[in-house]
Design an enzyme around this catalytic site. Sequence first.
Site, PDB file in Angstrom:
ATOM      1  N   ARG A 175       3.499   7.994  12.115  1.00 18.63           N
ATOM      2  CA  ARG A 175       4.388   7.100  11.343  1.00 18.63           C
ATOM      3  C   ARG A 175       4.192   7.365   9.853  1.00 18.63           C
ATOM      4  NH1 ARG A 175       8.614   4.905  12.732  1.00 18.63           N
ATOM      5  NH2 ARG A 175       7.685   3.856  14.534  1.00 18.63           N
ATOM      6  N   GLN A 229      13.035   9.313  22.385  1.00 17.69           N
ATOM      7  CA  GLN A 229      13.710   9.171  21.092  1.00 17.69           C
ATOM      8  C   GLN A 229      13.210  10.260  20.126  1.00 17.69           C
ATOM      9  OE1 GLN A 229      15.342   6.207  19.110  1.00 17.69           O
ATOM     10  NE2 GLN A 229      13.914   5.884  17.451  1.00 17.69           N
ATOM     11  N   ARG A 269       8.032  16.272  17.446  1.00 16.22           N
ATOM     12  CA  ARG A 269       7.057  15.453  16.713  1.00 16.22           C
ATOM     13  C   ARG A 269       5.908  14.989  17.600  1.00 16.22           C
ATOM     14  NH1 ARG A 269       9.503   9.377  15.647  1.00 16.22           N
ATOM     15  NH2 ARG A 269      10.040   8.908  17.806  1.00 16.22           N
ATOM     16  N   HIS A 302      12.396  14.041   8.858  1.00 15.32           N
ATOM     17  CA  HIS A 302      12.371  12.572   8.704  1.00 15.32           C
ATOM     18  C   HIS A 302      11.394  12.168   7.590  1.00 15.32           C
ATOM     19  CE1 HIS A 302      12.166   8.386   9.751  1.00 15.32           C
ATOM     20  NE2 HIS A 302      12.824   8.522  10.882  1.00 15.32           N
ATOM     21  N   ASP A 334      20.009   1.648   7.722  1.00 16.13           N
ATOM     22  CA  ASP A 334      19.870   2.754   8.669  1.00 16.13           C
ATOM     23  C   ASP A 334      21.240   3.426   8.766  1.00 16.13           C
ATOM     24  OD1 ASP A 334      19.127   4.515  10.620  1.00 16.13           O
ATOM     25  OD2 ASP A 334      18.519   3.006  12.095  1.00 16.13           O
ATOM     26  N   GLU A 357      16.382  11.520   4.981  1.00 16.05           N
ATOM     27  CA  GLU A 357      16.122  12.461   6.073  1.00 16.05           C
ATOM     28  C   GLU A 357      17.240  13.496   6.139  1.00 16.05           C
ATOM     29  OE1 GLU A 357      15.950   9.766   9.438  1.00 16.05           O
ATOM     30  OE2 GLU A 357      14.947   8.259   8.218  1.00 16.05           O
TER      31      GLU A 357
END
Length: 314
Positions: free
Chosen positions: A73, A97, A102, A180, A225, A288
């Site tokens: 994170r 997701q 990652r 990201h 978002d 991003e």
Amino acid sequence: MDRSNKPSAIGVSGSLPQPSVSVKDTTIEASLPSGESVTVYLYGATVTSWKANGQEQLFLSEKAHLDGSKPIRGGIPLVFPVFGPPPQNHATSTLPQHGFARNSTWEFLGKSSSDSGPSDLAVKLDFGLTHNMLSEEFRKAWPYEFGLVYSVTLSKDGLATSLHVTNEGKQNFEFQVLMHTYLKVADISDIRVKNLESKTYVDKVRNATSHTEASNALPITEEVDRVYQDLNPEKPIVVSSASDGKPLFSITREALTDVVVWNPWIEKAKGMADFSPDDAYKNMICVEAGSVSAWQTLEAGDSWEGGQSIKSRL
Ligand SMILES: O=P(O)(O)OC[C@H]1O[C@H](O)[C@H](O)[C@@H](O)[C@@H]1O
């Protein structure tokens, strides 16, 4: 492959000071004689720290999992081959997701440096991921033969990340990709995001409805978002300070025509177990760079490359 724990000076350029690269079990760290540095975890090839001008530029949650048990994170997690929850009835539909990049362990492929002079000294770290390196679960969920090379380049000027995707199999595949990036900011209320004006975006907070950006200096005052589409990759997205108008970050892209702007704000931040402290939403903004509003199709034997270049405190 160099797996020594000793920092190694690389590049040969007379007596000029050289970048140093230190290869550890789980991380690769590189620094320049002028003080800039970068740390990359093999898990996710996630950049977790970038220091420039003596200061950290990336946000990393205090509760980020750094042990490979969960995507990290903060920093720059790499999203591939699907952005967000995978759609139903698609080749990616059983992936987690944001895909598997990652949350897979990458290989450090090596380092190289440009040595044309101290002012443009740069060090590039390359990381690789292939089908064979995935967990069995991911191999089953996305059975394509692919090769990824992710390059992280640190220079005095900034940080660049780029991804090279190769289809090494016999079948075409489709993918999305996104870098990201969690940018660290002193105070979100002072932040404005520029060069999005008149661009179409999908608002994920408002039922994925489509809008046109009216603001030439977007403030962040609530959960945001948004997937901005069809941007000119060469035109920088600029994150600036409202109080003095100074640019803090500028992000140009190559082959990445979408930009997601994300801040979880108060409730979402509290709801994420690995996001800490709760009010750290005030100290980050994700800008991003990606290709996520459609699919890139890669035919057998073909390759694709895209990336971003971030400059800070210009
Ligand atoms: O919690 P994660 O899976 O890391 O996703 C974090 C965020 O990533 C992107 O910015 C998406 O647009 C958001 O919808 C998502 O919440």
